[in-house]
Design a protein around this motif. Structure first.
Motif, short mmCIF file in Angstrom:
data_model
loop_
_atom_site.label_atom_id
_atom_site.label_comp_id
_atom_site.label_asym_id
_atom_site.label_seq_id
_atom_site.Cartn_x
_atom_site.Cartn_y
_atom_site.Cartn_z
N UNK A 1 0.83 -1.21 0.00
CA UNK A 1 0.00 0.00 0.00
C UNK A 1 0.86 1.26 0.00
N UNK A 2 1.99 1.21 0.70
CA UNK A 2 2.92 2.34 0.69
C UNK A 2 3.36 2.62 -0.74
N UNK A 3 3.69 1.56 -1.47
CA UNK A 3 4.10 1.71 -2.86
C UNK A 3 2.99 2.22 -3.76
N UNK A 4 1.74 1.91 -3.42
CA UNK A 4 0.60 2.37 -4.21
C UNK A 4 0.27 3.84 -3.90
N UNK A 5 0.42 4.23 -2.65
CA UNK A 5 0.12 5.60 -2.25
C UNK A 5 1.12 6.60 -2.83
#
Length: 320
Positions: A57-61
């Motif tokens: 999710x960090x990479x998506x945000x």
């Protein structure tokens, strides 16, 4: 020659008796050391393979946030590392795994075994996923509500529930030794960010220890993960800062430790986080050390990405 087989048999009996009389604490330390080295490698593979939900999710945000707030790109890229083996949380655990095998780093075997147990829990991918919620929520707060928080109430709800102060973006990471430290400045302790995380200071005002300790809000690290995601030396340093601050309040009301009262704000955390919180810091006494070792083994056997996925709240849109 006839006495030689008897001599060998007696030696075998002697070594068998030695094995039977071994200290259970030594056995626990050996087993935990081997387990932690294995779990560290497993966690690295899971991070690289994008099997930790909040790391993904960090990479998506990040790219979404970079488009809306390009001026924060250097800081965003630094925070993205948290979802990889190059991040400070994983690297901190890696160093602790290395330090934990050196007996001279500890005042007793009990302390060494407790540190090994804390590390073992911290390496659990479900717990590591929960711990990364702080970083996800920093990114969410940087988006001014365009991206959803995970495993936590909204910023407004958390402040109301805790009567806490708004310390600005990044407050979830304050107090976490993986990101900064408390430094003394003219008799007062202020939070100082490491490296590129210093860019967070542009989004908030200076944070003093006494003010933060009285009015801090919820974060996973401070309310659930402190024993697992910091070393004994790091916790002692924080304790020393509190003791110095406490002396300033020697008259009138005493200054309570920032951790004397848990803050409200967690949402849909894993069951393992709640269980580990109640066990943290209780020590590794002779009466419970074998039980803790078995519990640690069960963590290693039962941890799965499926559990990690189920503990995450909404998707990547709106959530302030």
């Amino acid at each position: 020659m006839a006495g030689k087989p008897l001599k060998i048999m007696l030696m075998l009996v002697f070594f068998a008796l030695l094995g039977g009389c071994s200290d259970p604490l030594d056995d626990a330390i050996t087993n935990l050391t081997q387990t932690n080295e294995s779990k560290l490698k497993t966690l690295e593979r899971q991070l690289i393979g994008k099997q930790i939900r909040n790391a993904t999710l960090i990479g998506e945000y990040a790219p979404i946030l970079e488009k809306s707030r390009p001026e924060l790109t250097p800081l965003i890229k630094q925070l993205v590392l948290d979802g990889t083996p190059e991040g400070p949380m994983y690297q901190g655990l890696k160093k602790r795994v290395s330090d934990s095998v050196i007996a001279s780093n500890f005042v007793s075997k009990d302390e060494q075994a407790q540190e090994l147990t804390n590390i073992s829990e911290a390496l659990n991918p479900v717990l590591f996923n929960d711990a990364l919620s702080d970083v996800v929520n920093v990114l969410a707060d940087m988006s001014n509500g365009a991206l959803a928080r995970v495993n936590a109430l909204s910023q407004q709800q958390s402040q109301q529930a805790n009567n806490s102060e708004d310390f600005g973006v990044g407050s979830q990471l304050v107090g976490n030794p993986n990101y900064g430290t408390w430094n003394n400045n003219n008799g007062m302790s202020f939070w100082e960010w490491y490296g590129m995380y210093a860019l967070i200071s542009n989004l908030s005002s200076p944070i003093s220890f006494d003010r933060w300790g009285r009015h801090r809000g919820y974060s996973y690290y401070n309310d659930y993960g402190r024993y697992r995601y910091s070393s004994p030396k790091q916790r002692k340093k924080h304790s020393d800062v509190w003791k110095k601050t406490n002396k300033k309040f020697s008259t009138g009301s005493r200054y309570s430790t920032p951790y004397s009262k848990s803050r409200v704000g967690s949402s849909r955390l894993s069951r393992q986080s709640s269980q580990a919180k109640t066990a943290a810091g209780k020590g590794f006494s002779s009466s419970n050390r074998l039980k803790q070792t078995r519990s640690t083994s069960s963590y290693a056997n039962n941890s799965s990405f499926r559990n990690s996925r189920s503990s995450t709240s909404r998707g990547s849109s709106r959530g302030k």
